[in-house]
Enzyme design. Structure first.
Site, PDB file in Angstrom:
ATOM      1  N   HIS A 256       0.818  -1.218   0.000  1.00 40.05           N
ATOM      2  CA  HIS A 256       0.000   0.000   0.000  1.00 40.05           C
ATOM      3  C   HIS A 256       0.849   1.264   0.000  1.00 40.05           C
ATOM      4  CE1 HIS A 256      -0.070   1.044   4.411  1.00 40.05           C
ATOM      5  NE2 HIS A 256      -0.059  -0.255   4.628  1.00 40.05           N
ATOM      6  N   ASP A 268       5.649   1.461   7.232  1.00 36.54           N
ATOM      7  CA  ASP A 268       4.249   1.090   6.955  1.00 36.54           C
ATOM      8  C   ASP A 268       3.611   2.074   5.994  1.00 36.54           C
ATOM      9  OD1 ASP A 268       1.687   0.126   7.017  1.00 36.54           O
ATOM     10  OD2 ASP A 268       1.279   0.790   9.068  1.00 36.54           O
ATOM     11  N   GLU A 301      -5.323   2.023   2.063  1.00 32.23           N
ATOM     12  CA  GLU A 301      -5.307   0.813   2.900  1.00 32.23           C
ATOM     13  C   GLU A 301      -5.586   1.180   4.339  1.00 32.23           C
ATOM     14  OE1 GLU A 301      -3.698  -2.334   5.563  1.00 32.23           O
ATOM     15  OE2 GLU A 301      -3.239  -0.210   5.496  1.00 32.23           O
ATOM     16  N   GLU A 302      -5.002   2.301   4.774  1.00 34.86           N
ATOM     17  CA  GLU A 302      -5.084   2.682   6.183  1.00 34.86           C
ATOM     18  C   GLU A 302      -6.493   3.121   6.602  1.00 34.86           C
ATOM     19  OE1 GLU A 302      -2.988   1.946   8.248  1.00 34.86           O
ATOM     20  OE2 GLU A 302      -0.956   2.027   7.435  1.00 34.86           O
ATOM     21  N   ASP A 330       3.406  -5.819   3.306  1.00 42.52           N
ATOM     22  CA  ASP A 330       3.003  -4.685   4.120  1.00 42.52           C
ATOM     23  C   ASP A 330       3.848  -4.686   5.393  1.00 42.52           C
ATOM     24  OD1 ASP A 330       1.738  -2.641   5.379  1.00 42.52           O
ATOM     25  OD2 ASP A 330      -0.261  -3.533   5.368  1.00 42.52           O
ATOM     26  N   HIS A 428       2.586   3.543  13.102  1.00 43.39           N
ATOM     27  CA  HIS A 428       1.503   4.532  12.997  1.00 43.39           C
ATOM     28  C   HIS A 428       1.823   5.848  13.715  1.00 43.39           C
ATOM     29  CE1 HIS A 428      -1.986   1.742  11.538  1.00 43.39           C
ATOM     30  NE2 HIS A 428      -0.953   1.778  10.735  1.00 43.39           N
TER      31      HIS A 428
HETATM   32 ZN   LIG Z   1       0.300  -1.214   6.368  1.00 44.61          ZN
END
Ligand SMILES: [Zn+2]
Length: 496
Positions: A256, A268, A301-302, A330, A428
């Site tokens: 992603h 990520d 995606e998130e 991912d 994140h």
């Molecule tokens: Zn991810």
């Protein structure tokens, strides 16, 4: 920049003629793997970080940083002349909210809630009965005041709509756990039960302390300040399919391209996006592909696997049948990494992938074994873009190195790093920058990607092709906005 501008940008590039000639070497797994190296990966990483700086440190879908990311990927691939490139556009609702919360003049940690309206409200705090899931839970006294509501049982958005319906000017939600809340959303842009009011989300400890104070006869004056952004954003998956190879047998590899709003997402999923980009760029040096290879950079995606689900949902029956297998990457460079392979046969997690997934698992395990690495198992738990492919019965596999899960003592023995520490402490967060990447692991996994892509481009023997399940079997589309977000937030529900 709007995505529609991307097409014109590419139009200019399409004049470049293919560079592949009959003099190009014939593809072998070793030859492709040899070309993948850390210097090129790190150069992409510097670019991705610079893109995030175009939009205050994020590459969230539809942001300038994200648009720059997908343009960069498409431009490099287009220049090879080796691929047919497509932008698969779709629109999805983006939301983010920043909040501050003060009580009796003291500031408390809070989180903004997706879809909370902006505002700056001050008032006396009134405790709501039960969980605030029914209008009758709200005493008449909340009118013109700030409602204090416990999290749980029903959606946060429903509670706040009831508060608005009862005339409250703001709402404080407090966690049903003592811990600080991580994130939250109202789950829908609006609700019939009442208007949303500016809201803050605080810890269970602080929520209970306010209730005790009010019960003791004190008045608590709260101030909630929210700045929120809610907008429909046009975005796109980038799809690059080799011109060479049988299009009746398509090998699909995905990562992603978007990050969370909170940070630049270098691990990520910059790591997977750049890993497949580097493999794709190097693959362009070879001829001799038996099967077509399609690389896809998913958007949004998130926000709940939006791009991958959109893609699978819009494949024709014929096109779905022609996808031989799907490979997902991912997070492949976590700083305190484990080596995890998706558990195709289900023997470690009890959740096998569709028939054929066990063949993919075996290929990766054999690869890591040959490099003296014992790989753990990642579960097909719905937390990334493989899920729509799994749902329709496409054999699936992939790699990951762990997110917020904690490395065990055994894991530290096998792979090095620190036991008792998360695989990615910056998961994140704004610190998911270049220094957060484990470059040794990233290079190894990128080489593993090259190995698998080359193998399957040459032969898919042993991978069965049963008739695909219908699109109605897609599970994600049945989930609420909030449940979708949870899916994308929980990258390692289970690693073994
Ligand atoms: Zn991810």
């Amino acid at each position: 920049m709007k995505v529609s501008h991307l097409a014109s940008l590419l139009g200019a590039l399409c004049a470049i003629s293919p560079v592949l000639s009959q003099d190009s070497p014939t593809l072998t797994p070793d030859a492709l793997e040899d070309l993948v190296n850390r210097d090129a990966l790190l150069e992409h990483a510097r670019q991705f970080l610079a893109f995030s700086e175009l939009s205050n440190g994020t590459r969230a879908f539809g942001s300038k940083g994200h648009q720059a990311t997908i343009q960069y990927v498409a431009k490099l691939l287009e220049a090879t002349g080796y691929y047919d490139i497509e932008f698969e556009e779709f629109t999805y609702s983006y939301s983010e909210a920043k909040a501050q919360f003060f009580a009796d003049g003291k500031e408390y940690l809070t989180r903004g809630l997706g879809y909370s309206p902006s505002g700056d409200v001050t008032g006396s705090v009134v405790v709501v009965n039960d969980l605030g899931c029914n209008p009758t839970d709200f005493p008449a006294a909340v009118k013109g005041k700030i409602a204090l509501i416990l999290r749980g049982t029903c959606n946060l958005g429903l509670k706040v709509a009831h508060a608005g319906g009862a005339g409250a000017i703001g709402a404080i939600l407090y966690n049903n756990l003592d811990a600080e809340p991580i994130s939250g959303t109202f789950g829908a842009p609006s609700r019939p039960e009442g208007p949303y009011v500016p809201s803050a989300y605080i810890s269970g400890v602080n929520g209970k302390a306010f209730i005790a104070s009010i019960a003791a006869g004190n008045e608590v004056i709260a101030n909630i300040r929210v700045q929120s952004l809610i907008e429909d954003r046009v975005t796109a998956n980038v799809i690059a399919t080799t011109k060479e190879g049988d299009k009746d047998n398509v090998i699909v590899a995905g990562a992603h391209s978007d990050s969370v709003p909170a940070g630049p997402g270098l691990n990520d999923d910059g790591s997977g996006s750049m890993g497949i980009l580097e493999v794709a760029l190097n693959l362009a040096n070879f001829h001799g592909l038996q099967n077509a290879v399609r690389f896809i950079w998913w958007s949004a995606e998130e926000f709940g696997l939006i791009g991958s689900e959109y893609h699978v949902e819009h494949l024709s029956d014929d096109a779905r049948q022609k996808v031989a297998l799907y490979l997902n990457f991912d997070m492949i460079a976590s700083p305190n990494a484990g080596y995890f392979v998706f558990d195709g046969d289900g023997n470690a997690t009890d959740i096998p992938g569709p028939p054929g997934s066990e063949v993919i698992e075996r290929l990766y395990r054999a690869y890591f074994d040959s490099h003296n690495i014992t790989a753990g198992s990642a579960v097909f738990g719905g937390s990334s873009d493989y899920q729509p492919f799994v749902d329709v019965g496409i054999p699936s596999g992939g790699l990951m190195t762990g997110a917020s899960g904690i490395k065990t003592a055994e894991g530290a023995l096998q792979w090095g790093g620190d036991a008792g520490v998360a695989y990615d402490v910056c998961y994140h967060l704004s610190c998911d920058v270049i220094e957060n990447l484990n470059v040794d692991v990233w290079e190894r996994n990128s080489k593993a990607i090259a190995h698998s892509i080359a193998n399957y481009a040459l032969s898919i023997e042993g991978i069965p092709r049963p008739v695909r399940e219908p699109v109605r079997s897609l599970r994600v589309s049945k989930l609420s906005y909030e449940e979708r977000l949870h899916l994308s937030c929980d990258h390692d529900d289970e690693l073994i």
